[in-house]
Write an enzyme that holds these catalytic residues in place. Sequence first.
Site, PDB file in Angstrom:
ATOM      1  CE  LYS A   1     -17.783  24.612 -12.809  1.00  0.00           C
ATOM      2  NZ  LYS A   1     -18.288  25.313 -11.618  1.00  0.00           N
ATOM      3  N   GLY A   2     -16.454  21.239 -16.223  1.00  0.00           N
ATOM      4  CA  GLY A   2     -17.294  20.192 -16.776  1.00  0.00           C
ATOM      5  C   GLY A   2     -18.710  20.642 -17.082  1.00  0.00           C
TER       6      GLY A   2
ATOM      7  CB  ALA B   1     -16.030  16.589  -2.714  1.00  0.00           C
TER       8      ALA B   1
ATOM      9  CB  CYS C   1     -18.894  10.815 -14.777  1.00  0.00           C
ATOM     10  SG  CYS C   1     -18.403  12.503 -15.172  1.00  0.00           S
TER      11      CYS C   1
ATOM     12  CB  ILE D   1      -3.563  11.816 -14.051  1.00  0.00           C
ATOM     13  CG1 ILE D   1      -2.857  12.620 -12.961  1.00  0.00           C
ATOM     14  CG2 ILE D   1      -2.677  10.787 -14.703  1.00  0.00           C
ATOM     15  CD1 ILE D   1      -2.320  11.797 -11.779  1.00  0.00           C
ATOM     16  CG  ASN D   2      -9.953  13.705 -13.268  1.00  0.00           C
ATOM     17  OD1 ASN D   2      -9.900  14.583 -12.412  1.00  0.00           O
ATOM     18  ND2 ASN D   2     -11.029  13.478 -13.991  1.00  0.00           N
ATOM     19  CB  THR D   3      -8.326  14.643  -8.652  1.00  0.00           C
ATOM     20  OG1 THR D   3      -9.659  14.147  -8.845  1.00  0.00           O
ATOM     21  CG2 THR D   3      -8.246  16.100  -9.041  1.00  0.00           C
TER      22      THR D   3
ATOM     23  CB  THR E   1      -4.136  22.780  -7.900  1.00  0.00           C
ATOM     24  OG1 THR E   1      -5.007  21.654  -8.056  1.00  0.00           O
ATOM     25  CG2 THR E   1      -4.171  23.243  -6.463  1.00  0.00           C
TER      26      THR E   1
END
Length: 307
Positions: A49-50, A74, A134, A195-197, A270
């Site tokens: 994770k980030g 979120a 970000c 891709i990102n979300t 996911t």
Amino acid sequence: MTTPHTSLSINIGGIQMRNPVMTASGTFGYGSEYADFVDLNRLGAIVVKGVTSTPWPGNPMQRIMETPAGMLNAIGLQNVGVDGFISQKLPYLRNFDVPVIVNVCGKTVAEYLTVVEKLNGAAGVAGVELNISCPNLDCGGMSFGVDAQLAHHLVKQVREKTQLPLLVKLSPNVTDITVIARAVADAGADALSAINTLLGMAINAETRTPELANVTGGLSGPAIKPIALRLVWEIYKSVSVPIVGMGGIMNATDAVEFFIAGASAVAVGTANFVNPNASMEVVNGIDAYLKKAKMESIHELVGSLRL
């Protein structure tokens, strides 16, 4: 004639992987959370994770909700910070024979550079993945990933500070993703994650209030796969660096579609929440597909879309 041997091994931007299946950042914790369900040594790579320059608490609750064929989140990049990651999380991951890729986040260029410079000397880090979705506080909160110049500048600065393989995770919330892809490739990215979300929201009709405390969140899961496939295909035609495809991969067939579109590797995200063993099933399924197709290597499948 049958294929005597099928090779799943792949090199992504200088990271040698036993197979092309990795975990998507933000869906697999720091690896230990899934160790009871997944043989970590069988993964192509673990993307944690980030990680940020200092610990981030994340957003207030409610932070996750299920949607038709997907999930909104979120979380707000809650994490222990780079020092905490190196001292508390990385030692555990060193016990496994699997490349560890660290997703790096920040709100300024300086924050990204702080994280990357500390990771340079950390044993057990195989590469970094820049999350350019970000908000850049120096530019009024605009995400790095939606402006080609901002993205190029960030990646160029990071490239100058590290010799680690550098992946850049692209945002789909743009008009033309190929412009961003070319900008970061030109700046020195070794590979692209796509891709990102997708940005979305949910509303409670009874209370007329947002379902998420943050109002908006990132949409992931099967609902976004057609979009992700299209964007991977567009990127593949635009740049020469390898692509890690992601977005709604729930099984091996989904993964194979991404390879055909042009991805050299895939990330399972996911699906881990629905089926903790999903990544292992994808690895096995890709191997079975190659054998059935009488292909000797995963390379034969990459970009094989017939038009």
